[in-house]
Design an enzyme around this catalytic site. Structure first.
Site, short mmCIF file in Angstrom:
data_model
loop_
_atom_site.label_atom_id
_atom_site.label_comp_id
_atom_site.label_asym_id
_atom_site.label_seq_id
_atom_site.Cartn_x
_atom_site.Cartn_y
_atom_site.Cartn_z
N HIS A 172 51.79 40.33 39.50
CA HIS A 172 52.10 39.04 40.13
C HIS A 172 52.57 38.00 39.10
O HIS A 172 53.06 36.94 39.48
CB HIS A 172 50.91 38.51 40.94
CG HIS A 172 49.80 37.89 40.14
ND1 HIS A 172 48.62 38.55 39.88
CD2 HIS A 172 49.69 36.69 39.54
CE1 HIS A 172 47.82 37.76 39.17
NE2 HIS A 172 48.45 36.63 38.95
N ASP A 193 48.35 45.63 41.14
CA ASP A 193 48.72 44.36 40.50
C ASP A 193 48.81 44.52 38.98
O ASP A 193 48.39 43.63 38.23
CB ASP A 193 47.74 43.25 40.86
CG ASP A 193 48.29 41.86 40.50
OD1 ASP A 193 49.53 41.75 40.36
OD2 ASP A 193 47.49 40.93 40.33
N SER A 215 45.77 35.16 34.18
CA SER A 215 46.19 36.41 34.80
C SER A 215 46.91 37.31 33.81
O SER A 215 47.83 36.89 33.12
CB SER A 215 47.13 36.12 35.98
OG SER A 215 46.43 35.48 37.02
#
Length: 521
Positions: free
Chosen positions: A161, A191, A264
């Site tokens: 992402h 992901d 992230s």
């Protein structure tokens, strides 16, 4: 006569000196009495101090003190393996260029919601659109994340992402050097993404640990770029393992180490400096850290990374069943002593399970010799199975144990692995819809007989990011009228096929609003 007078005078002087000494006028050298009398106030103070009570926060004389270890030596060793990942994406929409209801998605920085003018607020550009239609426009969207170097030749592991839709990827090292990266492979289901930079010298690479050996309560450390603050270090413990957030392959490590937008793709280290997870998500009502963060276990990441490096994609096994949780009530109704296994909610026609004789209502308790404890374990077991391999599948049917043989095929993107991802129109957007009926219209309090009503919106989906809610009635998709669920399915598939943004006109209560939804590529 003179001698007599001198003797008398000497005696007088000596007598006077002795008298002064006894009175304390001056001490004799080395005299203990003199030392005591030299500073009588000091002696009094020292004597009195020994009787003063200790401060209330002072440790007891017999109390043991514990020196907490510092993360500093470990941070110095592993920090050079962590990178900042900045991305740029060119977004093309058919919306009005001056803002309004079709603002673009900002990714990690927050997506667009309903029209900012609000119900009844009035859109000043509506008449312009009515005569001239939507004005195409494009803009550049910036995002930020983290990554970890996994090999000296420049391979970097991060989140899908973060880089999945990027047109440009810029990686900044700890020493401030910046490189342009290219995507080697990405996997939306876990992901994860693998990117690479080219340098003229070997890079420091992180050691990859074993997440299966990590235990709840172990200390962990996260490094990343939350809100753009590069190389921020936070620490905490493993709060839980095996967390599922709605995906087929979820098996997250939960931690209370502070994780925020920008973390992230960054690593989660153990106390030995080995990566045991890739930070990927938080649970929060504000979008900031609330003490509940999630990391992808490195054991899963390693297997995905090797396939991305070799094939550019992940090849997974496919059984062809839709499964759901075995709840205590279901377990009781099926005659099970405990809620265990995966309940088959559907079997895909001509799939491996169908050919093996697996039926709806079967409870799969073993796959290829491995116990299936719950519905989250089966998809991962199947995915890791070699294509073409025939495996035993043990099921409970009508209270009896049966062992069937299934030949595993390859999972395609359009194939379904879980009942949670039913193939309803717009399911890849994270939204389930149905035809609007007079009864539903009456319940919603709207005067409309045709359209499509949203039944459910999956959290953390693009539909949720777009601000869609259960009960919204979809009136148009890209200015095309929607009268039925079939219409919506056709328009949604067309938008997803072209991988373009879709403009939706939605009715919520007595108000209508526009919002933009971006299909998952």
């Amino acid at each position: 006569m003179g001698k007599t007078i001198a003797a008398i005078a000497g005696g007088v002087v000596l007598g006077i000196a002795i008298a002064f000494a006894n009175a304390g006028a001056f001490p004799f050298w080395g005299s203990e009495a003199g030392q005591t009398a030299e500073n009588p106030h000091q002696a009094q103070t020292e004597t009195g101090a020994s009787h003063n009570p200790a401060p209330p926060n002072a440790p007891e004389p017999t109390e043991r003190t514990i020196a907490l270890p510092s993360w500093a030596p470990l941070v110095k060793r592993v920090m050079p393996t962590v990178v900042n990942v900045a991305v740029v994406q060119e977004v093309k929409t058919s919306g009005f260029p001056f803002g309004g209801p079709d603002q673009g998605d900002n990714g990690d920085q927050g997506g667009s919601g309903p029209a900012p003018f609000g119900p009844g607020g009035g859109d000043p550009f509506e008449q312009f659109r009515h005569f001239f239609g939507q004005v195409p426009h494009e803009y550049k969207q910036h995002g930020l994340g983290s990554g970890v170097i996994v090999s000296p030749d420049g391979y970097i592991l991060t989140n899908n992402h973060v880089v999945g839709h990027a047109d440009e990827i810029h990686v900044t090292l700890m020493d401030k050097r910046e490189f342009t990266a290219k995507v080697i492979g990405k996997d939306a289901k876990t992901d994860l993404a693998l990117i690479k930079i080219n340098t003229n010298q070997p890079l420091p690479a992180a050691m990859l640990g074993n997440s299966s050996k990590a235990e709840v309560g172990d200390w962990v450390m996260a490094i990343g770029s939350p809100f753009g603050f590069n190389l921020t270090v936070t620490s905490g413990i493993i709060s839980a393992k095996g967390r599922a957030l709605g995906g087929n392959y979820d098996n997250f490590i939960q931690t209370d180490a502070s994780i925020n937008p920008g973390n992230s793709g960054g690593p989660l280290f153990d106390t030995q400096g080995k990566v045991i997870g890739v930070n990927t998500a938080i649970y929060s009502s504000t979008g900031s850290n609330a003490g509940i963060g999630f990391a992808i276990p490195i054991d899963l990441a390693k297997s995905v990374m090797e396939q991305l490096k070799e094939h550019g994609r992940v090849v997974r096994g496919w059984l062809g069943v839709e499964i759901q949780e075995v709840t205590p009530d279901l377990a009781k109704s099926f005659g099970l002593a405990a809620p265990t296994g995966a309940l088959v909610a559907g079997v895909q026609k001509d799939g491996p399970a169908s050919k093996a004789g697996i039926q709806r209502g079967d409870i799969i308790i073993k796959f290829d010799g491995q116990t299936v404890h719950d519905e989250h374990e089966l998809p991962e077991l199947v995915a890791q199975t070699a294509l073409g391999k025939t495996v035993p599948v043990e099921v409970i049917r009508d209270g009896k144990h049966l062992t069937l043989s299934a030949r595993i095929a390859e999972l395609k993107d359009q194939q379904i692995a879980s009942a949670a991802d039913t193939e309803s129109p717009g399911s890849s957007w994270g939204v389930q819809v149905q035809d609007l009926t007079p009864e539903i219209a009456q319940q919603l309090g709207i005067q409309r007989s045709k359209g499509v009503v949203i039944r459910q919106v999956r959290p953390d989906s693009v539909a949720s990011d777009a601000g869609l809610q259960a009960g919204d009635v979809i009136l148009e998709v890209d200015h095309k009228k929607v009268d039925s669920a079939d219409d919506f399915a056709a328009f949604a598939r067309d938008a997803q096929k072209q991988k373009k943004s879709a403009l939706l006109l939605v009715q919520r209560g007595n108000a209508t609003l526009y919002t933009v939804i971006n299909p998952e590529g």
